[in-house]
Design a protein around this motif. Structure first.
Motif, PDB file in Angstrom:
ATOM      1  N   VAL A   5       0.601  -1.056   0.004  1.00 43.64           N
ATOM      2  CA  VAL A   5      -0.008  -0.019   0.026  1.00 43.64           C
ATOM      3  C   VAL A   5       0.918   1.261  -0.288  1.00 43.64           C
ATOM      4  CG1 VAL A   5      -1.692   1.249   1.337  1.00 43.64           C
ATOM      5  CG2 VAL A   5      -1.839  -1.090   1.076  1.00 43.64           C
ATOM      6  N   PHE A   6       1.952   1.224   0.827  1.00 45.37           N
ATOM      7  CA  PHE A   6       2.841   2.252   0.954  1.00 45.37           C
ATOM      8  C   PHE A   6       4.248   2.404  -0.053  1.00 45.37           C
ATOM      9  CE2 PHE A   6       0.203   2.659   4.664  1.00 45.37           C
ATOM     10  CZ  PHE A   6      -0.060   3.968   4.724  1.00 45.37           C
ATOM     11  N   MET A   7       4.354   3.371  -0.549  1.00 41.43           N
ATOM     12  CA  MET A   7       5.828   3.368  -1.314  1.00 41.43           C
ATOM     13  C   MET A   7       6.833   3.880  -0.489  1.00 41.43           C
ATOM     14  SD  MET A   7       4.377   5.225  -4.723  1.00 41.43           S
ATOM     15  CE  MET A   7       5.933   4.960  -5.720  1.00 41.43           C
ATOM     16  N   THR A   8       7.908   3.414  -0.616  1.00 42.75           N
ATOM     17  CA  THR A   8       9.141   3.917   0.075  1.00 42.75           C
ATOM     18  C   THR A   8       9.936   5.022  -0.648  1.00 42.75           C
ATOM     19  OG1 THR A   8      10.817   2.367  -0.907  1.00 42.75           O
ATOM     20  CG2 THR A   8       9.730   1.420   1.158  1.00 42.75           C
ATOM     21  N   VAL A  22       9.177  15.086  -2.580  1.00 41.69           N
ATOM     22  CA  VAL A  22       7.967  14.647  -2.844  1.00 41.69           C
ATOM     23  C   VAL A  22       7.070  14.089  -1.863  1.00 41.69           C
ATOM     24  CG1 VAL A  22       6.605  13.455  -4.432  1.00 41.69           C
ATOM     25  CG2 VAL A  22       8.730  14.722  -5.328  1.00 41.69           C
ATOM     26  N   ILE A  23       7.727  13.317  -1.313  1.00 42.22           N
ATOM     27  CA  ILE A  23       6.929  12.479   0.112  1.00 42.22           C
ATOM     28  C   ILE A  23       6.585  13.681   1.187  1.00 42.22           C
ATOM     29  CG2 ILE A  23       7.161  10.947   1.980  1.00 42.22           C
ATOM     30  CD1 ILE A  23       8.948   9.000   0.077  1.00 42.22           C
ATOM     31  N   GLN A  24       7.451  14.547   1.579  1.00 41.02           N
ATOM     32  CA  GLN A  24       7.065  15.548   2.477  1.00 41.02           C
ATOM     33  C   GLN A  24       6.067  16.400   1.870  1.00 41.02           C
ATOM     34  OE1 GLN A  24      10.690  17.614   2.978  1.00 41.02           O
ATOM     35  NE2 GLN A  24      11.534  16.232   4.484  1.00 41.02           N
ATOM     36  N   LYS A  25       5.984  16.852   0.781  1.00 45.48           N
ATOM     37  CA  LYS A  25       4.759  17.724   0.163  1.00 45.48           C
ATOM     38  C   LYS A  25       3.416  16.869   0.160  1.00 45.48           C
ATOM     39  CE  LYS A  25       3.443  20.020  -3.953  1.00 45.48           C
ATOM     40  NZ  LYS A  25       2.057  20.336  -3.536  1.00 45.48           N
ATOM     41  N   LYS A  32      -3.163  17.859   6.058  1.00 45.89           N
ATOM     42  CA  LYS A  32      -4.176  18.902   5.811  1.00 45.89           C
ATOM     43  C   LYS A  32      -5.598  18.465   5.631  1.00 45.89           C
ATOM     44  CE  LYS A  32      -1.372  22.811   4.269  1.00 45.89           C
ATOM     45  NZ  LYS A  32      -0.913  23.446   3.145  1.00 45.89           N
ATOM     46  N   GLU A  33      -5.794  17.288   5.028  1.00 49.61           N
ATOM     47  CA  GLU A  33      -7.018  16.587   4.775  1.00 49.61           C
ATOM     48  C   GLU A  33      -7.470  15.665   6.196  1.00 49.61           C
ATOM     49  OE1 GLU A  33      -7.044  14.542   0.928  1.00 49.61           O
ATOM     50  OE2 GLU A  33      -6.222  16.183   0.122  1.00 49.61           O
ATOM     51  N   GLY A  34      -6.673  15.546   7.157  1.00 48.85           N
ATOM     52  CA  GLY A  34      -7.046  14.922   8.218  1.00 48.85           C
ATOM     53  C   GLY A  34      -6.425  13.502   8.406  1.00 48.85           C
ATOM     54  N   TYR A  35      -5.648  13.213   7.416  1.00 48.13           N
ATOM     55  CA  TYR A  35      -5.022  11.778   7.370  1.00 48.13           C
ATOM     56  C   TYR A  35      -3.661  11.856   8.305  1.00 48.13           C
ATOM     57  CZ  TYR A  35      -7.931  10.803   3.494  1.00 48.13           C
ATOM     58  OH  TYR A  35      -9.180  10.286   2.812  1.00 48.13           O
ATOM     59  N   LEU A  36      -3.408  10.588   9.005  1.00 52.21           N
ATOM     60  CA  LEU A  36      -2.273  10.406   9.656  1.00 52.21           C
ATOM     61  C   LEU A  36      -1.179  10.106   8.536  1.00 52.21           C
ATOM     62  CD1 LEU A  36      -3.298   8.556  12.525  1.00 52.21           C
ATOM     63  CD2 LEU A  36      -2.657  10.845  12.573  1.00 52.21           C
ATOM     64  N   THR A  37      -0.061  10.418   8.930  1.00 60.60           N
ATOM     65  CA  THR A  37       1.055   9.933   7.514  1.00 60.60           C
ATOM     66  C   THR A  37       2.206   9.460   8.250  1.00 60.60           C
ATOM     67  OG1 THR A  37       2.171  12.092   7.933  1.00 60.60           O
ATOM     68  CG2 THR A  37       0.565  11.847   6.260  1.00 60.60           C
ATOM     69  N   ILE A  38       3.202   8.680   7.772  1.00 63.77           N
ATOM     70  CA  ILE A  38       4.375   8.076   8.042  1.00 63.77           C
ATOM     71  C   ILE A  38       5.542   8.591   7.439  1.00 63.77           C
ATOM     72  CG2 ILE A  38       5.531   5.898   8.296  1.00 63.77           C
ATOM     73  CD1 ILE A  38       2.801   4.632   7.821  1.00 63.77           C
ATOM     74  N   SER A  39       6.283   9.214   8.176  1.00 57.97           N
ATOM     75  CA  SER A  39       7.611   9.777   7.851  1.00 57.97           C
ATOM     76  C   SER A  39       8.514   8.994   6.656  1.00 57.97           C
ATOM     77  CB  SER A  39       8.521  10.496   8.950  1.00 57.97           C
ATOM     78  OG  SER A  39       9.525  10.984   8.161  1.00 57.97           O
ATOM     79  N   GLY A  40       8.860   9.492   5.606  1.00 54.16           N
ATOM     80  CA  GLY A  40       9.551   8.499   4.625  1.00 54.16           C
ATOM     81  C   GLY A  40       8.723   7.546   3.900  1.00 54.16           C
ATOM     82  N   LYS A  41       7.494   7.605   4.152  1.00 53.79           N
ATOM     83  CA  LYS A  41       6.719   6.871   3.383  1.00 53.79           C
ATOM     84  C   LYS A  41       5.325   7.405   2.791  1.00 53.79           C
ATOM     85  CE  LYS A  41       7.903   2.455   5.551  1.00 53.79           C
ATOM     86  NZ  LYS A  41       7.888   1.500   4.780  1.00 53.79           N
TER      87      LYS A  41
END
Length: 63
Positions: A5-8, A22-25, A32-41
């Motif tokens: 599901v996630f790209m490295t 790109v990942i950071q952006k 901003k849309e309310g999703y939790l994110t994983i740094s570097g993925k």
């Protein structure tokens, strides 16, 4: 190889050559849309939608 599901960062780099920025952006957009994110993925579906406007399946664009 099974697609996850996630790209490295390395997978994004292989596509673009500038992975972390790109990942950071994209992660900031998702936050901003309310999703939790994983740094570097990044979520593969979100990445494909933002980059290609659709889903990439086995190297070809699927609309």
């Amino acid at each position: 190889m099974t697609e996850t599901v996630f790209m490295t960062a390395q997978e994004v780099a292989d596509c673009l050559g500038i992975a972390y920025k790109v990942i950071q952006k994209l992660n900031r957009e998702m936050e901003k849309e309310g999703y939790l994110t994983i740094s570097g993925k990044i979520n593969r579906v979100y990445f494909n939608e933002r980059l290609y406007g659709g889903n990439m399946v086995h190297g070809s664009l699927q609309g």
